[in-house]
Design a protein around this motif. Structure first.
Motif, short mmCIF file in Angstrom:
data_model
loop_
_atom_site.label_atom_id
_atom_site.label_comp_id
_atom_site.label_asym_id
_atom_site.label_seq_id
_atom_site.Cartn_x
_atom_site.Cartn_y
_atom_site.Cartn_z
N PHE A 1 0.78 -1.25 -0.06
CA PHE A 1 -0.19 -0.03 0.01
C PHE A 1 0.74 1.30 -0.03
N ILE A 2 0.61 2.20 -0.78
CA ILE A 2 1.30 3.45 -0.75
C ILE A 2 0.22 4.51 -0.62
N PHE A 3 0.31 5.33 0.47
CA PHE A 3 -0.72 6.37 0.46
C PHE A 3 0.18 7.70 0.86
N GLY A 4 0.11 8.57 -0.01
CA GLY A 4 0.93 9.85 -0.31
C GLY A 4 0.11 11.05 -0.82
N LYS A 5 0.94 12.13 -1.12
CA LYS A 5 0.44 13.30 -1.88
C LYS A 5 0.17 12.57 -3.38
N ASN A 6 -1.15 13.03 -3.63
CA ASN A 6 -1.83 12.78 -4.83
C ASN A 6 -0.58 13.09 -6.05
N ARG A 7 -0.29 14.28 -6.10
CA ARG A 7 0.70 14.63 -7.37
C ARG A 7 1.93 14.04 -7.42
N ILE A 8 2.46 13.68 -6.16
CA ILE A 8 3.82 12.88 -6.21
C ILE A 8 3.30 11.28 -6.85
N MET A 9 2.30 10.84 -6.46
CA MET A 9 1.98 9.53 -6.90
C MET A 9 1.78 9.45 -8.16
N GLN A 10 0.77 10.60 -9.04
CA GLN A 10 0.75 10.80 -10.20
C GLN A 10 2.15 10.98 -11.17
N ILE A 11 3.32 11.58 -10.58
CA ILE A 11 4.22 11.72 -11.21
C ILE A 11 5.06 10.25 -11.38
N GLY A 12 4.80 9.40 -10.06
CA GLY A 12 5.43 8.03 -10.22
C GLY A 12 4.78 7.34 -11.31
N LEU A 13 3.49 7.21 -11.31
CA LEU A 13 2.90 6.57 -12.63
C LEU A 13 2.91 7.15 -14.02
N GLY A 14 2.99 8.50 -14.02
CA GLY A 14 3.19 9.16 -15.19
C GLY A 14 1.87 9.79 -15.49
N ARG A 15 1.59 10.98 -15.79
CA ARG A 15 0.44 11.76 -15.80
C ARG A 15 -0.22 11.83 -17.02
N THR A 16 0.74 11.51 -17.98
CA THR A 16 0.03 11.55 -19.44
C THR A 16 0.49 10.37 -20.19
N GLU A 17 0.04 10.35 -21.41
CA GLU A 17 0.60 8.98 -22.14
C GLU A 17 1.98 8.92 -22.41
N ALA A 18 2.28 10.36 -22.77
CA ALA A 18 3.63 10.56 -22.89
C ALA A 18 4.88 10.17 -21.92
N GLU A 19 4.13 10.34 -20.63
CA GLU A 19 5.26 10.17 -19.30
C GLU A 19 4.91 8.83 -18.66
N GLU A 20 3.59 8.06 -19.05
CA GLU A 20 3.57 6.89 -18.33
C GLU A 20 4.79 5.84 -18.25
N VAL A 21 4.56 5.07 -17.30
CA VAL A 21 5.76 4.10 -17.10
C VAL A 21 5.35 2.53 -17.93
N GLU A 22 4.17 2.58 -18.11
CA GLU A 22 3.47 1.21 -18.58
C GLU A 22 2.55 1.77 -19.51
N THR A 23 1.98 1.19 -20.71
CA THR A 23 1.04 1.49 -21.45
C THR A 23 -0.19 1.55 -20.75
N GLY A 24 -1.04 2.70 -20.76
CA GLY A 24 -2.37 2.87 -20.39
C GLY A 24 -2.35 3.29 -18.65
#
Length: 250
Positions: free
Chosen positions: A66-89
């Motif tokens: 489980f990871i529960f932290g600042k939403n903005r930071i978690m978004q960056i970890g996953l990737g906020r757009t299709e260009a930034e995402e770490v996995e497809t979709g």
């Protein structure tokens, strides 16, 4: 005699502001978990309690995280757009990170997690701002469950109490709360003292992403699927984030 350089006043309340290193650690942890675990869920918390979330983390630690932290930071970890995402979709998960939410990385199947979340809940004491689920009334008479030393505190919360022969006594009927009305801080404290929990701690799985099936929405929302929009600089300070701190402690 000159003043010693060691003679300095240090405030015990002074803490260091979490900076780039802390944020980068969260981002790195998320990206590590994306590689390690086949299934990821965005969960929403109802009646958040840190102790219960930590209990869940302990219970699931063998094959989940489980990871529960600042939403903005978690978004960056996953990737906020299709260009930034770490996995497809996977950026579609990032778009659902708003409000009091967290990430669950797990080896358990999607069906197992959804069934568990549907049936899991824990009773907790309500806090101020919670809407009362029942009317609680105390009849006039002794409150023998309370020590005599508690009487001033009970009176300060608004209870019509007095001491009679060393026993805390209510001298008139008193309605603690009414069903459908919002609790005040004093009402919430009284209910806790009376041992009357009203709130339920629950996790709702908003959506998921699996390496086998990709993204799936489990709770309908109004998120716009703008594939190329990212907001703000990745590491700028967030104001008013719903999750104030990461509590993912190993």
């Amino acid at each position: 005699m000159p003043r010693s350089k060691r003679d300095k006043k240090v405030s015990l309340t002074k803490t260091d502001r979490k900076g780039l290193a802390w944020k980068q650690r969260i981002i790195d942890d998320i990206r590590f978990c994306v590689e390690k675990y086949p299934n990821i869920f965005v969960f929403q918390v109802q009646n958040m309690r840190n102790n219960l979330l930590k209990d869940l983390r302990q219970e699931w630690k063998r094959n989940s995280r489980f990871i529960f932290g600042k939403n903005r930071i978690m978004q960056i970890g996953l990737g906020r757009t299709e260009a930034e995402e770490v996995e497809t979709g996977i950026h579609k998960l990032s778009k659902r990170l708003n409000g009091q939410v967290g990430l669950l990385f797990t080896e358990k199947t999607k069906e197992e997690v959804l069934k568990w979340a549907e049936n899991y809940w824990a009773v907790e004491y309500a806090r101020s701002g919670f809407t009362a689920t029942e009317t609680v009334t105390l009849p006039a008479g002794p409150l023998e469950e309370f020590a005599h030393s508690m009487e001033p505190h009970l009176r300060s919360l608004g209870l019509p109490t007095k001491l009679e022969k060393g026993i805390v006594t209510i001298y008139s009927d008193y309605t603690v709360c009414e069903e459908g009305k919002v609790l005040t801080p004093e009402q919430a404290r009284i209910l806790k003292l009376l041992g009357k929990p009203m709130a339920k701690f629950r996790l709702t799985m908003k959506c998921s992403w699996t390496k086998a099936d990709g993204f799936q929405l489990h709770v309908e929302d109004d998120v716009e699927e703008d594939e190329n929009k990212a907001t703000d600089s990745p590491m700028e300070e967030e104001e008013g984030d719903d999750a104030d701190e990461d509590i993912d402690e190993e």
